[in-house]
Motif scaffolding. Structure first.
Motif, mmCIF file in Angstrom:
data_model
loop_
_atom_site.group_PDB
_atom_site.id
_atom_site.type_symbol
_atom_site.label_atom_id
_atom_site.label_comp_id
_atom_site.label_asym_id
_atom_site.label_seq_id
_atom_site.Cartn_x
_atom_site.Cartn_y
_atom_site.Cartn_z
ATOM 1 N N ASN A 259 0.816 -1.175 -0.103
ATOM 2 C CA ASN A 259 -0.030 -0.012 0.107
ATOM 3 C C ASN A 259 0.611 1.149 0.046
ATOM 4 O OD1 ASN A 259 -2.501 -1.748 0.433
ATOM 5 N ND2 ASN A 259 -1.369 -2.009 2.434
ATOM 6 N N ASN A 411 0.523 2.314 -8.933
ATOM 7 C CA ASN A 411 -0.152 1.231 -9.504
ATOM 8 C C ASN A 411 0.671 0.044 -10.054
ATOM 9 O OD1 ASN A 411 -2.905 2.249 -9.189
ATOM 10 N ND2 ASN A 411 -2.632 3.397 -11.248
ATOM 11 N N TYR A 415 -0.499 -5.678 -6.342
ATOM 12 C CA TYR A 415 -1.718 -5.732 -5.146
ATOM 13 C C TYR A 415 -2.411 -4.264 -5.553
ATOM 14 C CZ TYR A 415 1.024 -9.222 -2.904
ATOM 15 O OH TYR A 415 1.854 -10.378 -2.351
ATOM 16 N N GLY A 416 -3.550 -4.321 -4.935
ATOM 17 C CA GLY A 416 -4.321 -3.023 -5.034
ATOM 18 C C GLY A 416 -5.353 -2.912 -3.976
ATOM 19 N N VAL A 436 -6.046 5.616 -8.892
ATOM 20 C CA VAL A 436 -5.168 4.681 -8.359
ATOM 21 C C VAL A 436 -6.144 3.106 -8.343
ATOM 22 C CG1 VAL A 436 -4.645 3.867 -6.072
ATOM 23 C CG2 VAL A 436 -4.097 6.180 -7.031
ATOM 24 N N ASP A 437 -5.574 2.013 -8.526
ATOM 25 C CA ASP A 437 -6.188 0.775 -8.416
ATOM 26 C C ASP A 437 -6.095 0.279 -7.407
ATOM 27 O OD1 ASP A 437 -6.550 0.997 -11.389
ATOM 28 O OD2 ASP A 437 -4.631 0.217 -11.847
ATOM 29 N N ALA A 438 -7.000 0.532 -6.418
ATOM 30 C CA ALA A 438 -7.083 -0.118 -5.088
ATOM 31 C C ALA A 438 -8.669 0.138 -4.510
ATOM 32 C CB ALA A 438 -6.152 0.710 -3.994
ATOM 33 N N LYS A 460 -7.004 -6.103 -8.358
ATOM 34 C CA LYS A 460 -5.615 -7.096 -8.551
ATOM 35 C C LYS A 460 -5.464 -8.607 -7.870
ATOM 36 C CE LYS A 460 -2.913 -3.196 -8.930
ATOM 37 N NZ LYS A 460 -2.023 -2.359 -9.412
#
Length: 487
Positions: A259, A411, A415-416, A436-438, A460
């Motif tokens: 993170n 990114n 993980y996300g 942001v891919d989270a 992800k």
């Protein structure tokens, strides 16, 4: 040799505490003092799991017939028992897992809130009336339980994570077979005792301790278990998903995170420093949402770095039972060795240690699994310490020249799960939210933080694209039925 003066904790099957069919046990060790044994935990066999799954299957026949408000009343009773025993459970958690007593107490009380929240969900709507093209028909939906649910949980949150799975499973009419992490099985036992004291019908909740290879795999493969909810590593999670898919069982996976926190040029640096330390180092960095990568704009990089180091130098590492301890030990010797291994990889790849980097050598810490809070400088995005989940108190500082660079690096991992940004610029905030891919985004707040009433999950490889907690929980623990009634 097993000491007869130290308690051996049993399985809970069909409303009774039972010895495993094997005689094998392992010690649950205090990570702050490896000579302090909290108790012995059984290494159960597939026969014990068979008993638990059969009990859950039989209990489900009557449990699902109870109204959801009645099932909710049982959870209210469990919550009261957990609240009554909160001090004892928190102390056991600190001795068994290592987090500070204040964190353990907070987690236990959060468990109380989780139980009460889902008890209340028993009074909520579970369906909709849908217009039919036939004007003489009534069409509507309802939800039904999926059956027996296998719950497999990690050691880092031994109260909160099991409860945010078990509570919704039960209120929506499922029965449970629970496999806690061996490292925190004594804490898990204390939690299950609260269910026993609340008077749940026999077989509604069952707990079996043992290895992942036997009990975990057995849950994945067992034909009586209709759904599996798992939190743990992505490597194990993939195996759980593959096994469940092979026999058509429903599955839910919550896994790793790497993170980032982005510190923009206009950030409140004091706020960003406090949140980076709290998000990355509390619970010894052993949170799936812990801050691991710190992406700082080059214009304020040196100032941020100095403020961060000044604060970290003030942190007190020690036994979590001591009131002046800010950070406790790693949860086990294996975890300590894993963290130290990642630190060595960072050094080998050319990152520079600004603080920490070693096992603590103070005399009062030598019997425990303590590691110094560690900060790396000169970190590149392709380094292992910037790509792999460390699950320890290690921060990787990465200098960026723009928000666009920061978003790209944020990114640039598999993980996300969560991410945060510190900025006062609305344009930066909107770009962060959009790019942001989270699954969990936090603005001007640390990356670690999950509210029980809100959906939680990642993108992800951080999850199976499902969500836990809040009203989103019913999506996993129930199936929809559509009903058409013709007059």
């Amino acid at each position: 040799m097993v000491s007869t003066l130290i308690k051996t904790y049993k399985n809970f099957i069909n409303g009774e505490w039972k010895n495993a069919t094997t005689e094998h046990v392992e010690a649950s060790i205090n990570p702050a003092d490896k000579f302090d044994i909290i108790g012995y935990v059984q290494k159960s066999s597939i026969v014990d799991l068979e008993q638990a799954t059969y009990s859950a299957k039989e209990a489900h026949k009557q449990w699902k017939k109870l109204s959801a408000p009645v099932r909710g009343e049982y959870l209210y009773k469990v919550a009261s028992q957990l609240e009554k025993n909160a001090d004892d459970i928190a102390e056991v958690m600190t001795r068994e897992m290592g987090k500070t007593l204040s964190e353990a107490k907070g987690e236990t009380l959060r468990g109380v809130a989780i139980l009460r929240y889902f008890a209340g969900e028993g009074m909520r709507s579970i369906g909709d009336v849908i217009p039919s093209t036939d004007n003489e028909a009534l069409m509507f939906t309802t939800r039904v339980p999926i059956g027996v649910v296998g719950v497999i949980t990690p050691w880092n949150f031994p109260v909160a994570i099991p409860l945010w799975k078990i509570a919704p499973a039960l209120v929506y009419g499922n029965t449970v077979v629970f496999k806690p992490a061996q490292e925190t099985a004594v804490t898990a036992t204390k939690v299950i005792q609260c269910f026993e004291e609340a008077g749940l019908p026999k077989g509604v909740i069952n707990m079996v301790t043992g290895s992942g290879a036997i009990i975990g795999q057995g849950i994945v493969e067992h034909p009586y278990i209709n759904g599996i909810t798992f939190t743990g590593s992505d490597e194990v999670g993939k195996l759980v998903g593959e096994g469940a898919l092979a026999r058509g069982a429903k599955y839910q996976l919550e896994m790793g995170g790497k993170n980032p926190v982005i510190v923009a040029e206009d950030a409140d640096l004091d706020l960003a420093v406090e949140a980076t330390i709290s998000g990355g180092l509390r619970s010894t960095g052993q949170k799936c949402t812990a801050t691991s990568r710190v992406l700082v704009h080059s214009g304020i990089y040196d100032e941020f770095k100095q403020k961060l180091l000044n604060k970290i130098k003030e942190l007190k590492v020690g036994n979590g039972l001591n009131s002046d301890t800010w950070m406790g030990p790693c949860a086990s010797e294996n975890q300590l060795n894993s963290v130290l291994s990642f630190i060595q990889k960072g050094i080998q790849e050319g990152a520079k240690i600004l603080h920490g980097g070693k096992q603590c050598d103070a005399e009062e810490l030598r019997n425990g699994f303590f590691v110094e809070p560690t900060v790396f400088d000169n970190v590149k995005s392709n380094m292992k310490i910037a790509q792999e989940e460390i699950f320890g108190p290690v921060l990787a500082l990465i200098k960026v020249d723009s928000l666009e660079d920061a978003l790209d690096i944020a990114n640039d991992v598999k993980y996300g799960l969560s991410a945060s940004i510190f900025t006062t610029n609305i344009s930066n905030i909107l770009s962060f939210i959009n790019e942001v891919d989270a699954g969990l985004l936090r603005i001007n707040s640390e990356s670690a933080g999950v509210e029980l009433q809100a959906p939680f999950g990642g993108m992800k490889l951080s999850s199976s694209h499902s969500r836990e907690q809040g009203q989103a929980a019913k999506e996993f623990f129930t199936a929809i039925k559509t009903i058409f009634i013709k007059r």
